[in-house]
Design a protein around this motif. Structure first.
Motif, PDB file in Angstrom:
ATOM      1  N   ALA A  90      13.554   4.862  -5.441  1.00  0.00           N
ATOM      2  CA  ALA A  90      12.729   3.857  -4.763  1.00  0.00           C
ATOM      3  C   ALA A  90      12.499   4.257  -3.312  1.00  0.00           C
ATOM      4  O   ALA A  90      12.625   3.442  -2.410  1.00  0.00           O
ATOM      5  N   VAL A  91      12.166   5.531  -3.100  1.00  0.00           N
ATOM      6  CA  VAL A  91      11.898   5.995  -1.746  1.00  0.00           C
ATOM      7  C   VAL A  91      10.490   5.585  -1.334  1.00  0.00           C
ATOM      8  O   VAL A  91       9.766   4.949  -2.091  1.00  0.00           O
ATOM      9  N   PHE A  92      10.082   5.972  -0.126  1.00  0.00           N
ATOM     10  CA  PHE A  92       8.804   5.561   0.446  1.00  0.00           C
ATOM     11  C   PHE A  92       7.644   5.913  -0.476  1.00  0.00           C
ATOM     12  O   PHE A  92       7.637   6.977  -1.118  1.00  0.00           O
ATOM     13  N   GLU A  93       6.656   5.029  -0.542  1.00  0.00           N
ATOM     14  CA  GLU A  93       5.528   5.159  -1.467  1.00  0.00           C
ATOM     15  C   GLU A  93       4.520   6.212  -0.983  1.00  0.00           C
ATOM     16  O   GLU A  93       3.400   5.902  -0.557  1.00  0.00           O
ATOM     17  N   ARG A  94       4.945   7.477  -1.072  1.00  0.00           N
ATOM     18  CA  ARG A  94       4.075   8.590  -0.707  1.00  0.00           C
ATOM     19  C   ARG A  94       4.379   9.746  -1.650  1.00  0.00           C
ATOM     20  O   ARG A  94       5.550  10.050  -1.913  1.00  0.00           O
ATOM     21  N   THR A 117      10.985   6.459 -11.675  1.00  0.00           N
ATOM     22  CA  THR A 117      10.410   6.197 -10.351  1.00  0.00           C
ATOM     23  C   THR A 117       9.949   4.754 -10.262  1.00  0.00           C
ATOM     24  O   THR A 117       9.348   4.227 -11.195  1.00  0.00           O
ATOM     25  N   ASN A 118      10.226   4.145  -9.139  1.00  0.00           N
ATOM     26  CA  ASN A 118       9.824   2.757  -8.909  1.00  0.00           C
ATOM     27  C   ASN A 118       8.472   2.684  -8.195  1.00  0.00           C
ATOM     28  O   ASN A 118       8.156   1.690  -7.555  1.00  0.00           O
ATOM     29  N   THR A 119       7.666   3.742  -8.298  1.00  0.00           N
ATOM     30  CA  THR A 119       6.361   3.719  -7.650  1.00  0.00           C
ATOM     31  C   THR A 119       5.514   2.555  -8.162  1.00  0.00           C
ATOM     32  O   THR A 119       5.594   2.179  -9.333  1.00  0.00           O
ATOM     33  N   SER A 120       4.698   2.004  -7.271  1.00  0.00           N
ATOM     34  CA  SER A 120       3.836   0.885  -7.653  1.00  0.00           C
ATOM     35  C   SER A 120       2.391   1.311  -7.871  1.00  0.00           C
ATOM     36  O   SER A 120       1.594   0.556  -8.422  1.00  0.00           O
ATOM     37  N   THR A 121       2.035   2.527  -7.447  1.00  0.00           N
ATOM     38  CA  THR A 121       0.646   2.972  -7.595  1.00  0.00           C
ATOM     39  C   THR A 121       0.502   4.450  -7.932  1.00  0.00           C
ATOM     40  O   THR A 121      -0.498   4.861  -8.506  1.00  0.00           O
ATOM     41  N   LEU A 122       1.475   5.277  -7.585  1.00  0.00           N
ATOM     42  CA  LEU A 122       1.290   6.734  -7.648  1.00  0.00           C
ATOM     43  C   LEU A 122       1.350   7.294  -9.069  1.00  0.00           C
ATOM     44  O   LEU A 122       1.892   6.674  -9.978  1.00  0.00           O
ATOM     45  N   ASP A 123       0.802   8.494  -9.236  1.00  0.00           N
ATOM     46  CA  ASP A 123       0.674   9.150 -10.526  1.00  0.00           C
ATOM     47  C   ASP A 123       2.040   9.653 -11.003  1.00  0.00           C
ATOM     48  O   ASP A 123       2.597  10.608 -10.445  1.00  0.00           O
ATOM     49  N   GLY A 239      -0.630  -2.651   1.765  1.00  0.00           N
ATOM     50  CA  GLY A 239      -2.034  -2.564   1.377  1.00  0.00           C
ATOM     51  C   GLY A 239      -2.830  -1.666   2.312  1.00  0.00           C
ATOM     52  O   GLY A 239      -3.750  -0.959   1.881  1.00  0.00           O
ATOM     53  N   TRP A 240      -2.469  -1.677   3.587  1.00  0.00           N
ATOM     54  CA  TRP A 240      -3.144  -0.839   4.573  1.00  0.00           C
ATOM     55  C   TRP A 240      -2.960   0.640   4.237  1.00  0.00           C
ATOM     56  O   TRP A 240      -3.903   1.424   4.286  1.00  0.00           O
ATOM     57  N   ASP A 241      -1.738   1.009   3.874  1.00  0.00           N
ATOM     58  CA  ASP A 241      -1.462   2.399   3.489  1.00  0.00           C
ATOM     59  C   ASP A 241      -2.286   2.800   2.270  1.00  0.00           C
ATOM     60  O   ASP A 241      -2.822   3.910   2.198  1.00  0.00           O
ATOM     61  N   ILE A 242      -2.404   1.893   1.304  1.00  0.00           N
ATOM     62  CA  ILE A 242      -3.185   2.186   0.096  1.00  0.00           C
ATOM     63  C   ILE A 242      -4.661   2.339   0.448  1.00  0.00           C
ATOM     64  O   ILE A 242      -5.334   3.259  -0.037  1.00  0.00           O
ATOM     65  N   ARG A 243      -5.182   1.478   1.327  1.00  0.00           N
ATOM     66  CA  ARG A 243      -6.598   1.575   1.712  1.00  0.00           C
ATOM     67  C   ARG A 243      -6.881   2.881   2.437  1.00  0.00           C
ATOM     68  O   ARG A 243      -7.936   3.497   2.232  1.00  0.00           O
ATOM     69  N   LYS A 244      -5.970   3.322   3.275  1.00  0.00           N
ATOM     70  CA  LYS A 244      -6.170   4.600   3.976  1.00  0.00           C
ATOM     71  C   LYS A 244      -6.306   5.738   2.969  1.00  0.00           C
ATOM     72  O   LYS A 244      -7.113   6.656   3.158  1.00  0.00           O
ATOM     73  N   ARG A 245      -5.509   5.667   1.911  1.00  0.00           N
ATOM     74  CA  ARG A 245      -5.602   6.684   0.869  1.00  0.00           C
ATOM     75  C   ARG A 245      -6.918   6.554   0.116  1.00  0.00           C
ATOM     76  O   ARG A 245      -7.565   7.560  -0.218  1.00  0.00           O
ATOM     77  N   ARG A 246      -7.347   5.316  -0.140  1.00  0.00           N
ATOM     78  CA  ARG A 246      -8.598   5.078  -0.839  1.00  0.00           C
ATOM     79  C   ARG A 246      -9.795   5.630  -0.049  1.00  0.00           C
ATOM     80  O   ARG A 246     -10.732   6.179  -0.627  1.00  0.00           O
ATOM     81  N   LYS A 248     -10.104   8.136   1.657  1.00  0.00           N
ATOM     82  CA  LYS A 248     -10.221   9.588   1.476  1.00  0.00           C
ATOM     83  C   LYS A 248     -10.538   9.950   0.023  1.00  0.00           C
ATOM     84  O   LYS A 248     -11.370  10.810  -0.248  1.00  0.00           O
ATOM     85  N   GLU A 249      -9.841   9.283  -0.905  1.00  0.00           N
ATOM     86  CA  GLU A 249      -9.932   9.667  -2.306  1.00  0.00           C
ATOM     87  C   GLU A 249     -11.103   9.036  -3.046  1.00  0.00           C
ATOM     88  O   GLU A 249     -11.649   9.631  -3.971  1.00  0.00           O
ATOM     89  N   ARG A 250     -11.471   7.808  -2.652  1.00  0.00           N
ATOM     90  CA  ARG A 250     -12.523   7.093  -3.377  1.00  0.00           C
ATOM     91  C   ARG A 250     -13.489   6.423  -2.409  1.00  0.00           C
ATOM     92  O   ARG A 250     -13.464   5.202  -2.226  1.00  0.00           O
ATOM     93  N   PRO A 251     -14.350   7.208  -1.785  1.00  0.00           N
ATOM     94  CA  PRO A 251     -15.290   6.619  -0.819  1.00  0.00           C
ATOM     95  C   PRO A 251     -16.263   5.625  -1.442  1.00  0.00           C
ATOM     96  O   PRO A 251     -16.904   4.850  -0.732  1.00  0.00           O
ATOM     97  N   ASP A 252     -16.387   5.625  -2.788  1.00  0.00           N
ATOM     98  CA  ASP A 252     -17.274   4.679  -3.466  1.00  0.00           C
ATOM     99  C   ASP A 252     -16.667   3.284  -3.560  1.00  0.00           C
ATOM    100  O   ASP A 252     -17.361   2.315  -3.848  1.00  0.00           O
ATOM    101  N   PHE A 253     -15.342   3.182  -3.319  1.00  0.00           N
ATOM    102  CA  PHE A 253     -14.662   1.889  -3.424  1.00  0.00           C
ATOM    103  C   PHE A 253     -14.770   1.187  -2.077  1.00  0.00           C
ATOM    104  O   PHE A 253     -14.142   1.584  -1.107  1.00  0.00           O
TER     105      PHE A 253
END
Length: 405
Positions: A90-94, A117-123, A239-246, A248-253
């Motif tokens: 359950a380390v940092f979500e990166r 892994t306790n990830t909430s979003t990662l692959d 949520g801010w961290d997730i949006r920063k990733r979005r 870059k990765e999904r400019p259409d979102f």
């Protein structure tokens, strides 16, 4: 490993204080590990405080508390997990942090141990790929607070072995969770859907609603709390961290940047005393904050946004149908096995009102043709390009069928 082999074994956990309660509560020995003694001490103190609170309320006897605490072993040495039957990270979500930890776990864990892994979003597949045993890697997404929330998303990777999945599901039931299987995608079932819900909540602010109006409409409809109070509880920085990733990765979102403006001021929710609302010391009661009104007003002005009066009915439809539409895509992709699994995720992990039956069941009860008509109407409005009806929803609506057929 057979599904029953690990039930009396030791569990290892990395930086996960509240998850340990779940195992100790049912008599399973568990280790809690962090990099520093200070961090470990804080985790143990939190566990003790939770148990002490339960004792003070008469729901647990002191001797039972002591018995459970004796099952929890604090450590700063990763090697202490070498004999664990399952290690839950359950380390940092990166991604780079997760992969680094799994390389280390792969080196020290015994053969046949489950690496979770306790990830909430990662692959989960990308995490598994850095190990020499991807068949033993699985996602175990505990919901916060982990000692209270019943939902456990069990994320099956493309190489996860059947016995590993079966064992993890059995373990989930043993610790009195409701385990639901999800395939691998960004956010899995629950958080992938809630992102669309959150997206619409911010668009509603763009158009003229206030956080308190949106939250009040959601609560009146039956949700445990609205999206903005929920964000403050979870921590807006997540949520801010997730949006920063979005970005870059999904400019259409597309997102409203109002939430970013709030976070840029260090307003991360209850933990900082200010988020979408402000909070008095020691209180979780959200109090409307004029400063947030100024942030929203300035954002609208800077972006030349036209505002209008928005009904509570529209607020609820946009929030709930955003969940439903993404849920339909998740079903079609096979991320969820059945509509009832999606409903169970929302009933046990997101405060969805039980009498509504879950988002997919609710859509069935409303009628999928009506849901589709509303979505098609939203396509003509603000940020309408974000409303693309799921092909499965369109198909079922035209055939007069239901998600739960």
């Amino acid at each position: 490993m057979a599904p029953s082999d690990m039930m009396d074994g030791r569990i290892g956990a990395i930086r996960s204080a509240l998850e340990e309660n779940n195992f100790a509560n049912v008599g399973i020995p568990v280790s809690i590990m962090d990099m520093t003694q200070e961090a470990v001490d804080k985790g143990v103190a939190k566990i003790k405080a939770n148990y002490a609170s339960t004792v003070s309320k008469g729901r647990l006897k002191q001797e039972e508390m002591d018995k459970r605490l004796a099952l929890i072993k604090p450590t700063t040495k990763l090697e202490d997990g070498k004999d664990a039957d399952i290690v839950i990270e359950a380390v940092f979500e990166r991604m780079d942090v997760k992969q680094d930890m799994f390389r280390k776990l792969d080196a020290i864990a015994k053969p046949g141990a489950i690496l979770a892994t306790n990830t909430s979003t990662l692959d989960v597949d990308q995490i598994a790929d850095v190990t020499k045993r991807p068949q033993d890697v699985i996602g175990t997404h505990f919901f916060s607070p982990a000692n209270v929330m019943r939902l456990l998303e069990v994320v099956r990777g493309k190489k996860t072995a059947k016995d590993v999945l079966a064992t993890t599901m059995k373990l989930g039931k043993a610790i009195k969770k409701v385990p639901v299987v999800s395939g691998v995608c960004d956010g899995f079932i629950g958080n992938r859907m809630i992102e669309k819900y959150g997206q619409q909540s911010l668009f509603l602010l763009d158009e003229g609603a206030s956080p308190q109006q949106v939250d009040a409409a959601a609560q009146k409809w039956g949700l445990a709390m609205g999206p903005f109070a929920m964000g403050d509880l979870a921590g807006l920085d997540i949520g801010w961290d997730i949006r920063k990733r979005r970005y870059k990765e999904r400019p259409d979102f597309s997102y409203s940047r109002i939430a970013d403006k709030v976070c840029e001021l260090g307003r991360f929710g209850q933990k900082t005393g200010k988020g979408w609302y402000r909070y008095e010391a020691g209180s979780r009661k959200p109090i409307p904050d004029p400063e947030v009104e100024k942030i929203i007003s300035s954002y609208r002005s800077d972006n030349e946004l036209k505002t209008r009066t928005i009904s509570d009915e529209e607020i609820v439809e946009r929030l709930i149908y955003a969940l439903v539409n993404e849920g339909a895509k998740i079903l079609e992709e096979g991320i969820a096995l059945r509509a009832s699994d999606i409903d169970m995720v929302y009933l046990t992990g997101y405060g969805f009102p039980p009498y509504r039956g879950g988002p997919m069941f609710y859509a069935d009860s409303v009628g999928l043709d009506r849901v589709l008509k509303s979505i098609e109407k939203f396509q003509q409005g603000y940020q309408g390009s974000q409303w693309k009806p799921a092909p499965l929803l369109v198909k079922l609506a035209k055939e007069g069928r239901r998600f739960n057929d």
